[in-house]
Design a protein around this motif. Structure first.
Motif, short mmCIF file in Angstrom:
data_model
loop_
_atom_site.label_atom_id
_atom_site.label_comp_id
_atom_site.label_asym_id
_atom_site.label_seq_id
_atom_site.Cartn_x
_atom_site.Cartn_y
_atom_site.Cartn_z
N TRP A 62 0.84 -1.20 0.00
CA TRP A 62 0.00 0.00 0.00
C TRP A 62 0.88 1.26 0.00
CZ3 TRP A 62 -5.32 0.57 -0.23
CH2 TRP A 62 -5.81 1.86 -0.01
N PHE A 64 0.58 4.17 -2.70
CA PHE A 64 -0.19 5.34 -2.31
C PHE A 64 0.58 6.38 -1.50
CE2 PHE A 64 -3.37 2.06 -3.08
CZ PHE A 64 -4.33 2.75 -3.81
N ILE A 79 -2.46 12.10 -4.33
CA ILE A 79 -3.01 11.21 -3.30
C ILE A 79 -3.24 12.04 -2.03
CG2 ILE A 79 -2.62 9.16 -1.91
CD1 ILE A 79 -3.02 8.57 -4.84
N TRP A 112 -5.43 11.43 3.74
CA TRP A 112 -6.27 10.42 4.40
C TRP A 112 -6.21 9.08 3.69
CZ3 TRP A 112 -9.90 8.63 1.03
CH2 TRP A 112 -10.31 9.46 0.00
N LEU A 113 -5.80 9.07 2.42
CA LEU A 113 -5.66 7.81 1.70
C LEU A 113 -4.25 7.26 1.78
CD1 LEU A 113 -7.19 5.78 -0.07
CD2 LEU A 113 -6.53 7.13 -2.08
N LEU A 136 -7.71 5.08 7.69
CA LEU A 136 -8.36 4.42 6.55
C LEU A 136 -7.46 3.41 5.86
CD1 LEU A 136 -10.85 4.14 4.77
CD2 LEU A 136 -9.96 6.01 3.36
N PRO A 137 -6.23 3.76 5.45
CA PRO A 137 -5.40 2.73 4.80
C PRO A 137 -5.07 1.57 5.73
CG PRO A 137 -4.14 4.75 5.21
CD PRO A 137 -5.57 5.08 5.45
N ILE A 161 -8.13 -0.66 5.64
CA ILE A 161 -8.22 -1.41 4.38
C ILE A 161 -7.22 -2.56 4.35
CG2 ILE A 161 -7.89 -1.24 1.88
CD1 ILE A 161 -8.89 1.66 2.06
#
Length: 554
Positions: free
Chosen positions: A98, A102, A121, A124-125, A130-131, A134
């Motif tokens: 990830w 990202f 990017i 928050w991603l 959040l990441p 995920i």
């Protein structure tokens, strides 16, 4: 032995927190101006991760289990295998993949693939809750799939066909029959995935710590790493309490509900619902999900380990990070992993640790399982069974903290074991004890007690009976269980992160160190090496399991 391995560390960590320094640590953590950063905010992040991962895993795992078991989707067996693969990949592998894709330039250093390609990017991603959520869902949903699929396979066709003959529609059948029957499996899957997410250190550390997102596991690591051991031990006890509380209420939910008998002498076949025009689209969705959580991370790690710049994955590939000599312009002159003495030492230590722990746990597990099986129903067997499975309730990093509390200082004539390879072995053997006992119990259940009784009548000593009769008959199953323990140790980071030292490096910890220092190509290359070792061991385990199954049938 069980008291020393399981009970003593827990008692010791409690006693340490009851000293004057420990009581001051309780106050600092729970009732001081530092409490928000030490306890409340990490607790909130931990609960959000745990509940989010549990919910996401139930949705994904439940969907795949329903698709594979109860529908006529094409390639059901292939989808079943694909759905179990993510759990074999370490969580830090998915976190590294990830980050490779990202990561943005907020924190400096090299940007990820998408930002280098011109795609902005947002923070928050790239970092934070959040990441991490995920990545953990992608890692643990296969565990939920395995549990739910096993429960769905027990829903007999006669139940569903009776409802259809009575005119019930699909929603009524699902909510009135299927869902109540598999509710215990859903609760079990939610409990295990919640506990796994709460205890996980790798993903929050790699994706959360750079932006100061703390969970209880990362905060615990930080306290002990900086010398605030008493606060770390307090956080370890609180982390155990959080995980145990959720598991306790989950168990109460299951034990307090009405049970449904679905496996009888007839109706054992499974009813599959026709999907019609949705067969191939749903098949494509399942394959895409499996590929995104298994194939894509591995490909990203492989490409990154060959790319001179971590953001340029598919150009100017080089083998420097694998076999390159040191002193050049690439990677600040650091040699490739197979030319780096530290990495070679870590590889040897990792294999040695996995083999040693596997052998020790299987020997102890066989002895405990033999006592539990042969003395079934007695007080001794019940006590041993409960104690042997207690490590499952304790998060890995908290278990390691308990061992530091017990063995971090000399005990009588015995020296301190902190930072030694021996402490790694002892802690890992104790933490893997439940798997060894379960493996031993399943194998010994196939061995008739009459064989041992016959040897006993001839005057054979208990140790002789164990070596000559029980061990040879159980060897195949024990080897399969030992290899599974080996795989768990090779990829484990949460347990070794506190027990790691410069004199006993292991691959998972070295990969984490490289990633935290920005050497992503080295970290990804080491992670791929871990994956290869785990895959090879898993294939051996499957072969042994198949041979055990043939032996059982004969």
């Amino acid at each position: 032995m069980v008291a020393v391995l399981v009970i003593a560390p827990l008692v010791k960590i409690v006693l340490v927190t009851l000293t004057p320094e420990g009581l001051a640590a309780w106050q600092s953590v729970l009732a001081s101006p530092l409490s928000e950063n030490l306890w409340w905010r990490p607790l909130l992040n931990t609960l959000l991760l745990g509940l989010g991962v549990a919910g996401g895993c139930l949705l994904l795992g439940g969907f795949l289990a329903w698709l594979v078991v109860l529908t006529d989707v094409p390639g059901a067996r292939f989808l079943g295998v694909l759905s179990t693969l993510p759990f074999m990949i370490p969580s830090f592998a998915a976190a590294l993949a990830w980050g490779t894709l990202f990561r943005n330039s907020r924190l400096g250093g090299s940007a990820g693939f998408f930002e280098v390609s011109g795609i902005a990017i947002p923070d928050w991603l790239a970092w934070g809750l959040l990441p991490t959520l995920i990545v953990l869902i992608a890692h643990y949903y296969s565990l939920a799939y395995t549990i739910i699929a096993a429960a769905l396979s027990s829903v007999g066709a006669d139940l569903i066909e009776s409802a259809q003959m009575a005119g019930a529609k699909r929603p009524r059948i699902f909510f009135g029959i299927i869902l109540p029957v598999v509710t215990p499996a859903l609760i079990a899957a939610a409990s295990l995935t919640f506990a796994g997410a709460v205890a996980n250190f790798a993903a929050p550390a790699l994706l959360g710590l750079p932006v100061r997102m703390q969970t209880l596991s990362t905060r615990l690591f930080g306290m002990i790493e900086t010398g605030n051991s008493e606060r770390g031990f307090v956080l370890a006890l609180l982390l155990i309490a959080v995980a145990a509380t959720f598991l306790f209420f989950s168990d109460r939910l299951v034990s307090g509900r009405k049970a449904f008998v679905t496996v009888t002498g007839k109706g054992g076949r499974t009813k599959r619902f026709p999907l019609g025009i949705w067969r191939w689209p749903l098949f494509a969705v399942a394959v895409l999900l499996g590929c995104m959580t298994t194939v894509v991370p591995v490909l990203v790690l492989a490409a990154s380990s060959l790319a001179p710049q971590s953001g340029e994955l598919f150009s100017n590939w080089t083998l420097h990070f694998w076999i390159g000599e040191g002193g050049g312009a690439i990677a600040q002159g650091t040699a490739g992993i197979f030319r780096n003495p530290v990495l070679i030492d870590a590889l040897w230590n990792t294999i040695k640790l996995g083999v040693t722990v596997a052998v020790i746990t299987m020997v102890i597990g066989l002895a405990l399982a033999h006592t539990i099986v042969r003395r079934k129903g007695t007080l001794l067997a019940n006590v041993l069974s409960q104690l042997a499975f207690m490590p499952l309730l304790i998060p890995s990093i908290a278990f390691a903290a308990a061992y530091i509390a017990l063995f971090g200082a000399p005990i009588g004539p015995f020296p301190s074991l902190y930072g030694t390879f021996a402490l790694l072995v002892i802690a890992a053997a104790a933490h893997n004890l439940p798997y060894a006992v379960q493996s031993g119990r399943s194998v010994l259940g196939q061995v008739s007690a009459d064989i041992e009784e016959s040897a006993k009548l001839t005057g054979a000593h208990p140790v002789h009976r164990m070596l000559v009769i029980v061990f040879p008959l159980a060897i195949r199953g024990l080897l399969a269980g030992a290899i599974l323990v080996f795989v768990k140790m090779v990829r484990d980071l949460s347990l070794v992160v506190l027990l790691f030292s410069a004199t006993s490096p292991v691959l998972s910890m070295v990969a984490y160190r490289y990633a935290s220092e920005g050497f992503m190509q080295f970290a990804n290359a080491i992670t791929l090496l871990i994956l290869v070792i785990c895959l090879a061991a898993s294939l051996i385990a499957q072969g042994l399991q198949a041979r055990v199954q043939k032996w059982k049938q004969s």
